[in-house]
Design an enzyme around this catalytic site. Structure first.
Site, short mmCIF file in Angstrom:
data_model
loop_
_atom_site.label_atom_id
_atom_site.label_comp_id
_atom_site.label_asym_id
_atom_site.label_seq_id
_atom_site.Cartn_x
_atom_site.Cartn_y
_atom_site.Cartn_z
N ASP A 6 0.33 -0.24 1.31
CA ASP A 6 -0.12 0.78 0.38
C ASP A 6 0.50 1.14 -0.56
O ASP A 6 1.55 1.75 -0.38
CB ASP A 6 -0.75 1.75 1.76
CG ASP A 6 -1.28 3.06 1.08
OD1 ASP A 6 -1.34 2.98 -0.20
OD2 ASP A 6 -1.38 3.92 1.70
N GLY A 7 0.03 1.03 -1.80
CA GLY A 7 0.91 1.19 -2.95
C GLY A 7 1.38 2.80 -3.09
O GLY A 7 2.23 3.15 -3.89
N LYS A 16 -4.13 -9.44 -14.44
CA LYS A 16 -3.11 -9.09 -15.24
C LYS A 16 -1.93 -9.54 -14.82
O LYS A 16 -0.77 -10.02 -15.61
CB LYS A 16 -3.14 -7.47 -15.19
CG LYS A 16 -4.27 -6.87 -15.69
CD LYS A 16 -4.44 -5.47 -15.77
CE LYS A 16 -5.83 -5.15 -16.21
NZ LYS A 16 -6.84 -5.35 -14.94
N ASP A 20 -2.60 -0.46 -12.04
CA ASP A 20 -4.26 -0.85 -12.65
C ASP A 20 -5.06 -0.34 -11.36
O ASP A 20 -5.47 -1.19 -10.57
CB ASP A 20 -4.30 -2.25 -12.87
CG ASP A 20 -5.61 -2.59 -13.54
OD1 ASP A 20 -6.07 -1.84 -14.06
OD2 ASP A 20 -6.15 -3.84 -13.12
N ASP A 39 -0.93 -5.60 -3.50
CA ASP A 39 -2.24 -5.25 -3.50
C ASP A 39 -2.59 -4.83 -2.10
O ASP A 39 -2.25 -5.59 -1.16
CB ASP A 39 -3.19 -6.02 -4.22
CG ASP A 39 -4.65 -5.37 -4.33
OD1 ASP A 39 -5.06 -5.07 -5.55
OD2 ASP A 39 -5.36 -4.99 -3.24
N CYS A 58 -10.72 1.04 -15.73
CA CYS A 58 -11.73 0.42 -16.39
C CYS A 58 -13.09 1.41 -16.13
O CYS A 58 -14.24 1.10 -15.68
CB CYS A 58 -12.23 -1.04 -16.00
SG CYS A 58 -12.17 -1.35 -13.96
N1 SAM Z 1 -4.94 -5.74 -11.47
C1 SAM Z 1 -5.97 -6.31 -10.95
C2 SAM Z 1 -6.26 -7.54 -11.92
O1 SAM Z 1 -6.11 -7.40 -12.95
O2 SAM Z 1 -6.79 -8.34 -11.46
C3 SAM Z 1 -7.48 -5.43 -10.55
C4 SAM Z 1 -6.97 -4.48 -9.95
S1 SAM Z 1 -8.27 -3.50 -9.19
C5 SAM Z 1 -8.63 -2.52 -10.54
C6 SAM Z 1 -7.58 -2.15 -8.17
C7 SAM Z 1 -7.14 -2.88 -7.03
O3 SAM Z 1 -6.44 -1.76 -6.24
C8 SAM Z 1 -7.87 -3.46 -5.97
O4 SAM Z 1 -7.87 -4.87 -5.76
C9 SAM Z 1 -7.58 -2.87 -4.74
O5 SAM Z 1 -7.46 -3.72 -3.64
C10 SAM Z 1 -6.19 -2.15 -4.82
N2 SAM Z 1 -5.92 -1.00 -4.13
C11 SAM Z 1 -6.51 0.22 -3.84
N3 SAM Z 1 -5.90 0.96 -3.15
C12 SAM Z 1 -4.66 0.52 -3.04
C13 SAM Z 1 -3.43 1.13 -2.53
N4 SAM Z 1 -3.37 2.23 -1.73
N5 SAM Z 1 -2.36 0.34 -2.83
C14 SAM Z 1 -2.48 -0.90 -3.35
N6 SAM Z 1 -3.49 -1.39 -4.08
C15 SAM Z 1 -4.61 -0.62 -3.95
#
Ligand code: SAM
Length: 378
Positions: A231-232, A181, A249, A198, A304
Site C-alpha cells: 500500500d503506497g 510509465k 501516478d 502497485d 488523468c
Molecule cells: N503508472 C501506471 C502506468 O503508467 O501504467 C498507471 C497507474 S494507475 C493511474 C493508478 C494505480 O494506482 C493503479 O494501478 C492502482 O492499482 C494503484 N493504486 C491504488 N491505490 C494504491 C495504493 N494505496 N498504493 C499503491 N498503488 C495504488
C-alpha cells in the site's frame, strides 16, 4: 440469437452517463466557456502514441516515420510550451493556485517560468499527425523477443519527461501498474535503482509481463529493480529520504475511461464510496512520495483527470501537510499544458496540445527542500 436481458443487466443510469452528468456539473463551472470543447475532446476517439522501446533491435522509428508518424517530444510542429504560474509555499495553503476570472477560466496570457524542468533523456514517442487517427499495428517481437513499441496516451510520457531523471538516480514509481510509465522511465537507461510498486497484485503481474516483453533480462536484476505490491500510502513508514525522484501516478476518476467504458467504471453506484475517497487516497500517496524522496529530490504527481479537487487541491494540501507534519519544505510553480486555454489561438494548436486536452492529465513536480515545484495541468 440471444435477447439481451435489459432489466437484469442494465442499470437505469449507466456509469458512463453518470460520469458525463458529473463532469457537466463540475467542469462547466471549473472550465467555464472552455468546457464544451473539452467535452468534445473527452468524448472523441482516443488517439495513441507509440513509446519506442530503445531495447528493441528493430528499426522501429524509421518504420513508423515512413508510415507518417511524427516525433511527439521534439518535433517543432508538435511542441507545446507549458504555461506556468508560480506557486510559492506561502501561496499554496488555502489559496487557490490557479488564478481565475469570474467564469472560472484561466487568465491569459500565461507566463513562462524560469523553472521549466529539464527533461529525462532518451524517451521517444511518436504520434500520427493532427487529425490522423490511424491506429498503430500491434508491436512485433524482434529476434530477442522484445517488442518495438508500447501504445499509450502520448500525454502519459509527460510526467516521465518532467520527472527529470538523471544518470545514477534512485527512482520510486509508487503506483506503477500496468507499467507504461515504468517502461518510459527505463528508456532513459540512466536509473541506478528503480523501485516499482502497485498495491494491486493482479496489476503488478501485468506490469511484470510488460517489463518482460520490453526489457532485456539483464536490466531486470535485483540490483537494478525491485517490484512490490505494498500500500503506497504507507511508504513513508517503509523508506524515507531514499529516492532522488518519485513518480506518484495516482488512481483517479480517469475521466476519459469513465466516459467511454461502463465496465470497471468508478462512477458505478457500487463504487461511489471509493470515488469519494479518491482525494484522500491521492493526498496520502503524494505525501508518502514526498517523504520517500531525499532532500533535493523531485516528486512528480500525475492524474488523468481534469478535476481541480484531485489535482490542485491535493497538491496544495500535500505541500501544507508536508511542512506542518513532517517539516518538509517544498517550493515551486504550476504549469498548465491546457490546450483549451489556448483555444483562442487556434493557429498555434498542435498535436500535443490536442492530446493533452483529450487526456486531461495533470502533473506535479516538486523538489525538496527550497527548490522548484511544478504542476502541469493538461
Ligand atoms: N503508472 C501506471 C502506468 O503508467 O501504467 C498507471 C497507474 S494507475 C493511474 C493508478 C494505480 O494506482 C493503479 O494501478 C492502482 O492499482 C494503484 N493504486 C491504488 N491505490 C494504491 C495504493 N494505496 N498504493 C499503491 N498503488 C495504488
Amino acid at each position: 440469437r440471444v435477447k439481451e436481458k435489459w432489466a437484469a443487466t442494465h442499470p437505469k443510469y449507466p456509469p458512463t452517463s453518470l460520469a458525463l452528468q458529473h463532469f457537466d456539473a463540475t467542469y462547466s463551472v471549473q472550465l467555464g466557456k472552455m468546457w464544451p470543447s473539452v467535452r468534445v475532446a473527452l468524448l472523441s476517439e482516443r488517439k495513441y502514441g507509440a513509446l519506442l522501446n530503445n531495447f528493441s533491435h528493430d528499426a522501429v522509428l524509421a518504420d513508423l516515420q515512413e508510415k507518417g508518424c511524427r516525433d511527439f517530444i521534439n518535433d517543432a510542429d508538435t511542441e507545446a510550451q507549458p504555461c506556468l504560474e508560480q506557486v510559492s509555499e506561502e501561496e499554496s495553503g488555502d489559496v487557490p493556485v490557479k488564478k481565475s476570472d469570474s467564469d472560472g477560466q484561466q487568465l491569459s496570457p500565461p507566463q513562462l517560468s524560469p523553472n521549466i524542468p529539464q527533461l529525462s533523456p532518451n524517451i521517444k514517442c511518436v504520434v500520427f499527425p493532427r487529425g490522423d487517427i490511424t491506429r498503430f499495428k500491434p508491436a512485433r517481437p524482434d529476434t530477442y523477443r522484445l517488442l518495438g513499441y508500447y501504445l499509450l496516451d502520448a500525454a502519459s510520457v509527460l510526467p516521465c519527461l518532467a520527472l527529470n531523471v538523471q544518470e545514477g538516480h534512485n527512482v520510486l514509481d509508487l503506483c506503477a501498474a500496468p507499467g507504461g510509465k515504468t517502461l518510459a522511465l527505463l528508456q532513459t537507461q540512466a536509473i541506478r535503482f528503480l523501485c516499482v510498486n502497485d498495491t494491486s497484485v493482479s496489476r503488478t503481474l501485468r506490469l511484470r509481463k510488460v517489463l518482460q516483453s520490453y526489457v532485456p533480462k539483464e536490466f531486470l536484476t535485483d540490483e537494478n529493480i525491485r517490484i512490490t505490491s505494498f500500500d503506497g500510502t504507507r511508504w513513508g513508514d517503509i523508506e524515507r529520504n531514499s529516492f532522488d525522484r518519485a513518480l506518484v501516478d495516482v488512481p483517479c476518476t480517469t475521466d476519459r475511461h469513465s466516459l467511454m467504458e461502463d465496465d470497471n467504471n468508478i462512477f458505478s453506484k457500487t463504487r461511489t464510496g471509493e470515488r469519494r475517497r479518491l482525494p484522500q487516497v491521492q493526498l496520502a500517496l503524494l505525501l508518502a512520495g514526498i517523504e520517500a524522496t531525499c532532500p533535493g529530490g523531485e516528486i512528480m504527481y500525475s492524474t488523468c483527470t481534469l478535476s481541480q479537487i484531485q489535482n490542485l487541491s491535493v497538491v496544495e494540501q500535500a505541500i501544507h501537510l508536508a511542512r506542518e507534519k513532517h517539516g518538509i519544505h517544498l517550493e515551486g510553480s504550476v504549469a498548465t499544458f491546457n490546450d483549451c486555454e489556448r483555444e483562442r489561438d487556434r493557429e498555434r494548436k498542435s498535436d500535443r496540445q490536442s492530446f493533452l486536452c483529450a487526456s486531461g492529465r495533470a502533473v506535479l513536480s516538486a523538489r525538496r527542500p527550497s527548490a522548484p515545484l511544478t504542476a502541469y495541468f493538461c
